[in-house]
Design a protein around this motif. Structure first.
Motif, PDB file in Angstrom:
ATOM      1  N   TYR A  69       0.836  -1.188   0.000  1.00 13.80           N
ATOM      2  CA  TYR A  69       0.000   0.000   0.000  1.00 13.80           C
ATOM      3  C   TYR A  69       0.870   1.237   0.000  1.00 13.80           C
ATOM      4  O   TYR A  69       1.980   1.175   0.508  1.00 13.80           O
ATOM      5  CB  TYR A  69      -0.924   0.013   1.232  1.00 13.80           C
ATOM      6  CG  TYR A  69      -2.237  -0.657   0.953  1.00 13.80           C
ATOM      7  CD1 TYR A  69      -3.230   0.010   0.267  1.00 13.80           C
ATOM      8  CD2 TYR A  69      -2.466  -1.966   1.343  1.00 13.80           C
ATOM      9  CE1 TYR A  69      -4.434  -0.605  -0.019  1.00 13.80           C
ATOM     10  CE2 TYR A  69      -3.667  -2.589   1.064  1.00 13.80           C
ATOM     11  CZ  TYR A  69      -4.651  -1.905   0.392  1.00 13.80           C
ATOM     12  OH  TYR A  69      -5.833  -2.511   0.105  1.00 13.80           O
ATOM     13  N   GLY A  72      -1.980  -0.859  -3.534  1.00 17.03           N
ATOM     14  CA  GLY A  72      -3.014  -1.885  -3.648  1.00 17.03           C
ATOM     15  C   GLY A  72      -2.587  -3.042  -4.534  1.00 17.03           C
ATOM     16  O   GLY A  72      -3.399  -3.626  -5.240  1.00 17.03           O
ATOM     17  N   TRP A 107      -9.482  -9.731  -5.697  1.00 12.23           N
ATOM     18  CA  TRP A 107     -10.129  -8.687  -4.911  1.00 12.23           C
ATOM     19  C   TRP A 107     -11.651  -8.828  -4.948  1.00 12.23           C
ATOM     20  O   TRP A 107     -12.351  -8.008  -4.377  1.00 12.23           O
ATOM     21  CB  TRP A 107      -9.742  -7.313  -5.436  1.00 12.23           C
ATOM     22  CG  TRP A 107      -8.289  -7.038  -5.264  1.00 12.23           C
ATOM     23  CD1 TRP A 107      -7.346  -7.058  -6.225  1.00 12.23           C
ATOM     24  CD2 TRP A 107      -7.600  -6.739  -4.044  1.00 12.23           C
ATOM     25  NE1 TRP A 107      -6.117  -6.774  -5.696  1.00 12.23           N
ATOM     26  CE2 TRP A 107      -6.240  -6.565  -4.357  1.00 12.23           C
ATOM     27  CE3 TRP A 107      -8.019  -6.585  -2.728  1.00 12.23           C
ATOM     28  CZ2 TRP A 107      -5.298  -6.264  -3.397  1.00 12.23           C
ATOM     29  CZ3 TRP A 107      -7.060  -6.271  -1.772  1.00 12.23           C
ATOM     30  CH2 TRP A 107      -5.730  -6.120  -2.092  1.00 12.23           C
TER      31      TRP A 107
END
Length: 108
Positions: A69, A72, A107
């Motif tokens: 991060y 992402g 995700w």
């Protein structure tokens, strides 16, 4: 402590042997975490990048998982031998290590 440029999370989730999801720990996550800590310290990068161990961050079957991060970007199947490349290319040069990058489908 200065705000880190990037924050790296290394999953060290453990599960009982034979668990259907597996775990990053049983696939060598502790060695990955140790490699990150050792290299960040050796290279004197601890003021630029934060390294944190975490519980499950996703696709256990593709572990050890590493999440960077604010980018992402999730890496899967990371080994201690891959840590130098992640530091050199992603953290220092801003280039994603494509061969380790997990597909967008992880995700959700």
């Amino acid at each position: 402590m200065p705000k880190p440029e990037k924050h790296v999370f290394v999953c060290i989730q453990t599960r009982p042997p034979g668990h259907p999801r597996g775990s990053c720990f049983e696939k060598g996550a502790s060695q990955v975490m140790e490699a990150f800590i050792q290299q960040i310290q050796t290279r004197n990068l601890f003021e630029r990048f934060a390294i944190t161990n975490s519980g499950c961050i996703g696709p256990c079957g593709n572990g050890p998982s590493v999440l960077v991060y604010p980018d992402g970007v999730m890496y899967g199947g990371v080994t201690a031998a891959d840590v130098s490349e992640i530091i050199d290319k992603h953290l220092l040069e801003g280039e994603v290590v494509e061969r380790l990058k997990m597909p967008a489908e992880v995700w959700g």
